[in-house]
Design a protein around this motif. Structure first.
Motif, short mmCIF file in Angstrom:
data_model
loop_
_atom_site.label_atom_id
_atom_site.label_comp_id
_atom_site.label_asym_id
_atom_site.label_seq_id
_atom_site.Cartn_x
_atom_site.Cartn_y
_atom_site.Cartn_z
N LYS A 68 0.65 -1.30 0.11
CA LYS A 68 -0.13 0.19 -0.01
C LYS A 68 0.64 1.36 0.17
CE LYS A 68 -3.46 0.90 2.78
NZ LYS A 68 -4.63 1.26 2.35
N ARG A 120 2.15 2.40 2.79
CA ARG A 120 1.39 2.94 4.01
C ARG A 120 2.35 3.29 5.26
NH1 ARG A 120 -4.08 1.63 6.17
NH2 ARG A 120 -4.20 1.49 8.40
N SER A 173 -7.87 -0.97 3.88
CA SER A 173 -8.68 -0.79 2.70
C SER A 173 -7.71 -1.02 1.44
CB SER A 173 -9.22 0.78 2.57
OG SER A 173 -8.38 1.53 2.94
N ASN A 175 -6.58 0.14 -1.09
CA ASN A 175 -6.04 1.16 -2.06
C ASN A 175 -4.60 1.56 -1.75
OD1 ASN A 175 -7.85 2.13 0.24
ND2 ASN A 175 -5.85 3.66 -0.01
N SER A 206 -10.80 4.57 -1.24
CA SER A 206 -10.96 3.01 -0.84
C SER A 206 -11.41 2.24 -1.99
CB SER A 206 -11.65 2.78 0.71
OG SER A 206 -10.88 3.47 1.40
N GLU A 224 -15.95 3.12 4.59
CA GLU A 224 -15.18 2.22 5.73
C GLU A 224 -16.10 2.11 6.87
OE1 GLU A 224 -13.95 4.83 4.55
OE2 GLU A 224 -11.82 4.71 3.84
N HIS A 230 -6.02 12.36 2.42
CA HIS A 230 -6.49 11.00 2.11
C HIS A 230 -7.67 11.28 0.92
CE1 HIS A 230 -7.07 6.86 2.62
NE2 HIS A 230 -7.18 6.81 4.14
MG MG Z 1 -7.94 3.19 4.39
#
Ligand code: MG
Ligand code: TXA
Length: 345
Positions: free
Chosen positions: A60, A62, A147, A149, A155, A184, A240
Motif C-alpha cells: 500500500k 502505508r 482498505s 487502495n 478506498s 469504511e 486522504h
Molecule cells: Mg484506508
C-alpha cells in the motif's frame, strides 16, 4: 518485488471454483489477498505474522505508524487478541456484528507491534460479507486488512479499483462485485471513559447512542488537526482520498450552487454534485448519489472521486452532503478529499 496477481471471481460461494480455498491458503502461508467486505475491499494478511503484515504496508505504501484492523468471524477468534472485553463491547457485538463496526480495545501480546502500529490497543471487526467470512474462517487466522487502495487514495468499492491499485503487489484479488456500504467501517474506541467515534461509518452516532448512551465524536472527524497534535486514530492525520485535482467542498442551496457553476465554469473545472443536479448543470459534471439519500452517496463517493482523475480536471467544486446519519461518514471522506477546503455560499 513484482508479484504474480491472480484475479478471480467469487460471486457465488457455492460455485467459486476453489478460489476461496486458495485465498485462505495464501493467507495462512503469509501471502496477501484483496477481498470484498460489506464496506470496501480490503487487503488481507495473517494478523499474527509480522512478516506478512509488513507486506501489506509495502503493497500500500502505508506509513508504519498507521495500525491495521484485525478481522475475525467469531468472538472466540477475537478473545486471544484483546486484554479486556467490557460489557459495552459485548452489547455492541450483539447489536452490530457481523457488520460495519470496528471496536478499539486494549490488546494482548499476541498482536504483533507492526499490526497495531506500535499502540497498546487493537482494532477488531467482524465483517458480514460472505466472501470475507469464508476466507477468514478457512485460513484459520485473524486477518489484518486495511482498505485495498494505495495509501492516500480513495478506498476500493469494486474489484477493478483493486486491480488498478494493487496489480503486481498482492497474490490474489477476489472479485465479489460492488461493496454494499461503500465507505469504511465506523471506528469506535472503548479505551476512554466515554466511547468515542474515531471514524464515522454506516453504524451511525445515533445508533451507537441509542445502545450505549453518551458517545463522543473525535474532533478530527470534522476538523483539521493542528500540526504535531497526537491523533487518536493515526489514519486521520494523513491527507486522504484526494483526487489529483484541487477540490473545494461547497455548502449552500441549489440556487446558490448553480450561480457558482455559472461563475466558475471553464476548461479544467468540474462539478461533483447530486444526481438531481446533473441535468441543471450539464457540461463537466459528475454525481455521487441522490441528494436525499446518504446511503446512495456512501455507495458512490469513492468511485466518483476516482472518476475525477480520469477527466483531467484541475479544479473540482463538490456539493457538501448532509451530515445526518451515514452522511457524517460521507462528509468526513469528502472533507479529506478536499484537504479541508470548504466554502459557504
Ligand atoms: Mg484506508
Ligand atoms: O471497513 C473497513 O474498516 C475496511 C475493511 C477492509 O474492513 N478497513 C479499513 O482499514 O478501512 P484502514 O486501515 O483503511 O482504516 C483503519 C483505520 C485507520 O484510520 C487506522 O488509523 C484506525 O482505523 N485504527 C486502526 N487501529 C487503531 C487503533 N488501535 N487505535 C486507533 N485507530 C486505529
Amino acid at each position: 518485488m513484482e508479484k504474480q496477481t491472480a484475479v478471480v471471481q467469487a460471486f457465488d460461494l457455492g460455485r467459486d471454483g476453489g478460489h476461496i480455498k486458495k485465498a485462505a491458503r495464501i493467507l495462512a502461508d503469509g501471502g496477501l489477498v484483496a477481498f470484498p467486505t460489506e464496506t470496501v475491499y480490503g487487503i488481507g494478511a495473517n494478523a499474527l505474522n509480522p512478516e506478512a503484515v509488513r507486506g501489506i504496508f509495502e503493497a500500500k505504501g502505508r506509513p508504519q505508524d498507521n495500525p491495521l484492523i484485525v478481522h475475525v468471524t467469531t468472538l472466540g477468534e477475537m478473545e486471544p487478541l484483546v486484554a479486556e472485553f467490557p460489557d459495552s463491547a459485548r452489547r455492541l457485538a450483539d447489536a452490530f456484528w457481523p457488520g460495519p463496526l470496528t471496536i478499539i480495545l486494549p490488546k494482548t501480546g499476541a498482536v504483533p507491534e507492526v499490526t497495531s502500529g506500535g499502540l497498546d490497543t487493537v482494532a477488531v471487526r467482524m465483517p458480514s460479507h460472505p466472501v470475507a467470512r469464508a476466507i477468514i474462517r478457512q485460513s484459520g487466522v485473524p486477518v489484518a486488512a486495511p482498505s485495498a487502495n494505495r495509501s492516500g487514495g480513495p478506498s476500493p468499492t469494486v474489484a477493478q479499483h483493486c486491480i488498478f491499485d494493487l496489480s503486481g503487489r498482492v497474490d490474489m484479488i477476489l472479485d465479489g462485485g460492488p461493496c454494499e456500504v461503500g465507505v469504511e467501517s465506523t471506528v469506535l474506541s472503548l479505551t476512554g471513559r466515554v466511547p468515542r467515534i474515531l471514524r464515522p461509518g454506516a453504524v451511525t452516532l445515533a445508533a451507537l447512542q441509542a445502545l450505549l448512551g453518551p458517545v463522543e465524536v473525535d474532533p478530527a472527524v470534522t476538523h483539521k488537526m493542528d500540526e504535531g497534535q497526537a491523533a487518536a486514530s493515526p489514519g486521520m492525520k494523513y491527507r486522504h482520498y484526494a483526487p489529483k485535482a484541487g477540490m473545494v467542498l461547497v455548502h449552500g442551496s441549489d440556487e446558490a450552487f448553480y450561480r457558482l457553476v455559472e461563475e466558475k465554469s471553464g476548461s479544467g473545472v468540474w462539478f461533483l454534485v447530486f444526481d438531481e443536479d446533473v441535468k441543471a448543470i450539464g457540461g463537466n459534471v459528475l454525481s455521487y448519489g441522490s441528494a436525499n439519500s446518504s446511503r446512495s452517496q456512501a455507495g458512490r463517493i469513492f468511485s466518483a472521486l476516482r472518476e475525477i482523475d480520469g477527466t483531467g480536471a484541475e479544479m473540482v467544486y463538490a456539493r457538501a452532503p448532509s451530515m445526518e446519519g451515514v452522511g457524517l461518514a460521507v462528509y468526513n471522506r469528502m472533507l479529506r478529499a478536499a484537504a479541508f477546503h470548504e466554502q459557504y455560499l
